[in-house]
Design a protein around this motif. Structure first.
Motif, mmCIF file in Angstrom:
data_model
loop_
_atom_site.group_PDB
_atom_site.id
_atom_site.type_symbol
_atom_site.label_atom_id
_atom_site.label_comp_id
_atom_site.label_asym_id
_atom_site.label_seq_id
_atom_site.Cartn_x
_atom_site.Cartn_y
_atom_site.Cartn_z
ATOM 1 N N VAL A 92 0.832 -1.205 0.000
ATOM 2 C CA VAL A 92 0.000 0.000 0.000
ATOM 3 C C VAL A 92 0.866 1.254 0.000
ATOM 4 N N LEU A 93 1.979 1.176 0.701
ATOM 5 C CA LEU A 93 2.841 2.341 0.875
ATOM 6 C C LEU A 93 3.483 2.775 -0.440
ATOM 7 N N TRP A 94 4.144 1.816 -1.120
ATOM 8 C CA TRP A 94 4.810 2.238 -2.356
ATOM 9 C C TRP A 94 3.828 2.456 -3.491
ATOM 10 N N VAL A 95 2.651 1.781 -3.417
ATOM 11 C CA VAL A 95 1.607 2.072 -4.402
ATOM 12 C C VAL A 95 1.179 3.526 -4.270
ATOM 13 N N LEU A 96 1.003 3.949 -3.030
ATOM 14 C CA LEU A 96 0.607 5.341 -2.781
ATOM 15 C C LEU A 96 1.685 6.296 -3.290
ATOM 16 N N ALA A 97 2.948 5.926 -3.078
ATOM 17 C CA ALA A 97 4.045 6.781 -3.554
ATOM 18 C C ALA A 97 4.018 6.885 -5.071
ATOM 19 N N ILE A 141 -8.205 12.214 -6.924
ATOM 20 C CA ILE A 141 -9.189 11.120 -6.873
ATOM 21 C C ILE A 141 -9.147 10.348 -8.185
ATOM 22 N N LEU A 142 -9.052 11.103 -9.314
ATOM 23 C CA LEU A 142 -8.979 10.433 -10.612
ATOM 24 C C LEU A 142 -7.765 9.515 -10.658
ATOM 25 N N ALA A 143 -6.629 10.019 -10.163
ATOM 26 C CA ALA A 143 -5.400 9.214 -10.196
ATOM 27 C C ALA A 143 -5.552 7.973 -9.330
ATOM 28 N N LEU A 144 -6.174 8.135 -8.150
ATOM 29 C CA LEU A 144 -6.316 6.999 -7.233
ATOM 30 C C LEU A 144 -7.243 5.930 -7.800
ATOM 31 N N LEU A 145 -8.422 6.372 -8.320
ATOM 32 C CA LEU A 145 -9.357 5.402 -8.899
ATOM 33 C C LEU A 145 -8.769 4.789 -10.157
ATOM 34 N N GLY A 146 -8.133 5.644 -10.962
ATOM 35 C CA GLY A 146 -7.562 5.168 -12.211
ATOM 36 C C GLY A 146 -6.472 4.138 -11.974
ATOM 37 N N ALA A 147 -5.728 4.296 -10.860
ATOM 38 C CA ALA A 147 -4.642 3.364 -10.571
ATOM 39 C C ALA A 147 -5.186 1.950 -10.400
ATOM 40 N N VAL A 148 -6.371 1.816 -9.800
ATOM 41 C CA VAL A 148 -6.970 0.484 -9.639
ATOM 42 C C VAL A 148 -7.245 -0.125 -11.009
ATOM 43 N N GLY A 149 -7.848 0.685 -11.894
ATOM 44 C CA GLY A 149 -8.129 0.200 -13.241
ATOM 45 C C GLY A 149 -6.855 -0.134 -13.991
ATOM 46 N N ALA A 150 -5.846 0.728 -13.864
ATOM 47 C CA ALA A 150 -4.582 0.490 -14.566
ATOM 48 C C ALA A 150 -3.942 -0.799 -14.070
ATOM 49 N N ALA A 151 -4.041 -1.058 -12.763
ATOM 50 C CA ALA A 151 -3.450 -2.279 -12.212
ATOM 51 C C ALA A 151 -4.182 -3.515 -12.717
ATOM 52 N N LEU A 152 -5.508 -3.422 -12.839
ATOM 53 C CA LEU A 152 -6.284 -4.584 -13.263
ATOM 54 C C LEU A 152 -6.066 -4.908 -14.729
ATOM 55 N N THR A 153 -5.821 -3.883 -15.566
ATOM 56 C CA THR A 153 -5.722 -4.118 -17.007
ATOM 57 C C THR A 153 -4.276 -4.289 -17.468
ATOM 58 N N LEU A 154 -3.333 -4.430 -16.526
ATOM 59 C CA LEU A 154 -1.927 -4.601 -16.901
ATOM 60 C C LEU A 154 -1.754 -5.790 -17.830
ATOM 61 N N GLY A 155 -1.165 -5.527 -19.010
ATOM 62 C CA GLY A 155 -0.842 -6.636 -19.906
ATOM 63 C C GLY A 155 -2.036 -7.338 -20.506
ATOM 64 N N VAL A 156 -3.239 -6.740 -20.400
ATOM 65 C CA VAL A 156 -4.436 -7.339 -20.994
ATOM 66 C C VAL A 156 -4.595 -6.800 -22.404
ATOM 67 N N ARG A 157 -5.009 -7.671 -23.345
ATOM 68 C CA ARG A 157 -5.180 -7.163 -24.707
ATOM 69 C C ARG A 157 -6.333 -6.153 -24.747
ATOM 70 N N LEU A 208 -9.051 3.978 0.618
ATOM 71 C CA LEU A 208 -9.455 2.677 0.073
ATOM 72 C C LEU A 208 -8.722 2.289 -1.203
ATOM 73 N N ALA A 209 -8.504 3.285 -2.092
ATOM 74 C CA ALA A 209 -7.977 2.936 -3.421
ATOM 75 C C ALA A 209 -6.602 2.265 -3.365
ATOM 76 N N PRO A 210 -5.643 2.732 -2.526
ATOM 77 C CA PRO A 210 -4.340 2.056 -2.525
ATOM 78 C C PRO A 210 -4.447 0.578 -2.140
ATOM 79 N N ILE A 211 -5.379 0.244 -1.247
ATOM 80 C CA ILE A 211 -5.547 -1.161 -0.859
ATOM 81 C C ILE A 211 -6.038 -1.972 -2.052
ATOM 82 N N ALA A 212 -7.094 -1.440 -2.724
ATOM 83 C CA ALA A 212 -7.630 -2.138 -3.900
ATOM 84 C C ALA A 212 -6.570 -2.235 -4.986
ATOM 85 N N CYS A 213 -5.775 -1.158 -5.116
ATOM 86 C CA CYS A 213 -4.751 -1.126 -6.157
ATOM 87 C C CYS A 213 -3.665 -2.168 -5.866
ATOM 88 N N ALA A 214 -3.238 -2.255 -4.612
ATOM 89 C CA ALA A 214 -2.208 -3.234 -4.249
ATOM 90 C C ALA A 214 -2.717 -4.655 -4.495
#
Lengths: 222, 265
Positions: A92-97, A141-157, A208-214
């Motif tokens: 969570v810590l470095w994700v937030l960073a 907020i956009l960056a935090l929410l977007g980070a969750v989406g970016a993490a989920l779609t990593l390497g997805v076609r 909440l977002a950093p936890i979901a993102c991690a």
């Protein structure tokens, strides 16, 4: 623990600085999108003034969306992300960073440039501080929410389009209160309620977002 | 054996001794159960739909102000209820899957999604047809319409994400996360949009005050709502079965099932 945070933050900022062109492209995109609107809807000052808050906010949102792939993609490709996840430091810590560094390099420039563009669209000068404040509260907020989406779609076609489909609906409340704050200020009803809600949203997303993102990063790399 | 989880236990032992309901958390036990239950729910759905439509078109009186147009409510309201409810159920199974690490939970939530999206679309579509004669426009940017539209996008995002990821294990978990993030955001979206603009009439049915409609109308709507429930259960169970087979195709029991069902033809 905090040293991890600052080490990752420093590294990401340094990387962004070395690749300054990328950051400038995001900013140029923001400016160009805003400048397109007068060509599309006509240069009538009253009309431009009425749509200015919405246009600036939508452009900021798109600029954030289009730069989100940079947040993790490079670290994912070269294996840094895996090493970070394997380390004993709390994710969570470095994700937030990383998200903070991302916001500093894409969100903050947008916040700085926005008032100038507001003047281009004939926005009232009294509403400019509210515009800056709403963007300063809303783009993280956009960056935090977007980070969750970016993490989920990593390497997805088809990741880019998928990312847009996933997170744009989630951006709607931010857009409503962000643009609403500027409109409320311009129409004289006061923007405090909108800004407080944005602040509340930021606090919630920050928790909440950093936890979901991690968790999402773990899923995407396993 | 004492330390093994129930799921683990079931996988090794075809006739498990665990608690009787949790037994069905194991795919090879749930597969035949789903096959047995689905036709019953389908029949229930068909019967309830016929009763509900009969009530809706022949028993319920003509509305004093809206005439016959209001009858779209019998499809519109159950569809809107189901679209929201199914998203919550999806999020519930996603949470169960993430916490308990049960494979079947993810399959359930993914099998529910297309039906939820379908009901969401039906609610929007019938709403548009209803809006034209009563409000004079197919679409207005009102809170409930807009949040319903965003809910449809959330469904699309969930379906697209789970389909785009090839590895089922990763797809399951990624979908579960986005379903949960969406569920947290649904109330935020709803209230923000509500504050943004509201034109939609107030809720027609509420638990706290007396209903503002004739009891036959309410009856027809409730019957059709139960029909939608039964339909959802039937379709979901049918959709779950091939998904289970596909995921468990390396196991012996799936081979046995395929031999049996293939030999029947």
């Amino acid at each position: 623990m905090l040293s991890t945070f600052f080490a990752v933050l420093r590294r990401d900022l340094l990387l962004a600085w070395r690749g300054r062109a990328d950051v400038m492209v995001t900013l140029a995109f923001f400016v160009i999108v805003v400048c397109l609107f007068p060509f599309g809807v006509g240069a009538e000052p009253n009309l431009l003034r009425a749509i200015a808050p919405g246009v600036l906010w939508v452009a900021a949102l798109l600029a954030c969306l289009l730069s989100l792939h940079r947040l993790f993609a490079q670290d994912y490709a070269d294996g840094t992300l895996e090493q970070l996840l394997l380390s004993s430091e709390p994710a969570v810590l470095w994700v937030l960073a990383k998200i903070l560094a991302f916001w500093l390099t894409t969100g903050l420039p947008v916040v700085v440039v926005a008032p100038g563009l507001g003047l281009l669209l004939d926005l009232e000068q009294g509403a400019l501080p509210v515009l800056v404040l709403s963007l300063a509260l809303g783009t993280p907020i956009l960056a935090l929410l977007g980070a969750v989406g970016a993490a989920l779609t990593l390497g997805v076609r088809g990741g880019g389009m998928l990312l847009a489909l996933l997170i744009l609906p989630l951006f709607v409340p931010v857009l409503i209160f962000g643009a609403g704050a500027v409109e409320a200020e311009a129409s004289g009803t006061g923007a405090l309620a909108h800004l407080l809600l944005l602040g509340g949203g930021l606090a919630g997303a920050l928790a909440l977002a950093p936890i979901a993102c991690a968790a999402s990063l773990r899923i995407s790399t396993e | 054996m004492a330390s093994g989880s129930i799921d683990q236990d079931n996988r090794m032992n075809p006739s498990p001794r665990g608690p009787s309901v949790l037994r069905f958390a194991a795919p090879q036990n749930f597969y035949p159960l789903a096959g047995r239950l689905a036709p019953w729910f389908a029949v229930t759905a068909a019967v309830l739909t016929l009763i509900g439509l009969w009530l809706a078109f022949f028993v319920a009186p003509v509305d004093a102000t809206q005439g016959n147009v209001y009858r779209v409510i019998f499809i519109h309201v159950p569809a809107a209820w189901m679209s929201m409810f199914i998203y919550l159920v999806m999020a519930f199974w996603s949470a169960v899957g993430l916490v308990m690490n049960t494979r079947l939970s993810f399959v359930m939530s993914q099998a529910l999604a297309p039906t939820g999206a379908m009901f969401c679309f039906v609610a929007l579509w019938t709403g548009a047809l209803w809006g034209r004669p009563t409000w004079g426009a197919y679409w207005v940017w009102d809170a409930r319409l807009t949040s319903q539209l965003l809910l449809l996008f959330l469904y699309f995002g969930f379906i697209a994400l789970t389909r785009a990821i090839e590895d089922p294990r990763r797809g399951d978990r990624a979908g579960a996360i986005i379903a949960l993030v969406g569920a947290v955001n649904v109330p935020v979206i709803y209230f923000s949009v509500k504050w943004w603009n509201t034109l939609h009439q107030g809720a027609s049915v509420s638990l706290t005050k007396a209903p503002s409609m004739a009891s036959t109308m309410l009856m027809g709507m409730l019957v059709l709502a139960f029909a939608s429930w039964a339909y959802t259960l039937a379709v979901t169970l049918w959709r779950v079965r091939p998904m289970i087979l596909e995921r468990e195709r390396h196991t012996e029991w799936v081979g046995a099932v395929l031999d049996r069902e293939g030999g029947r033809k």
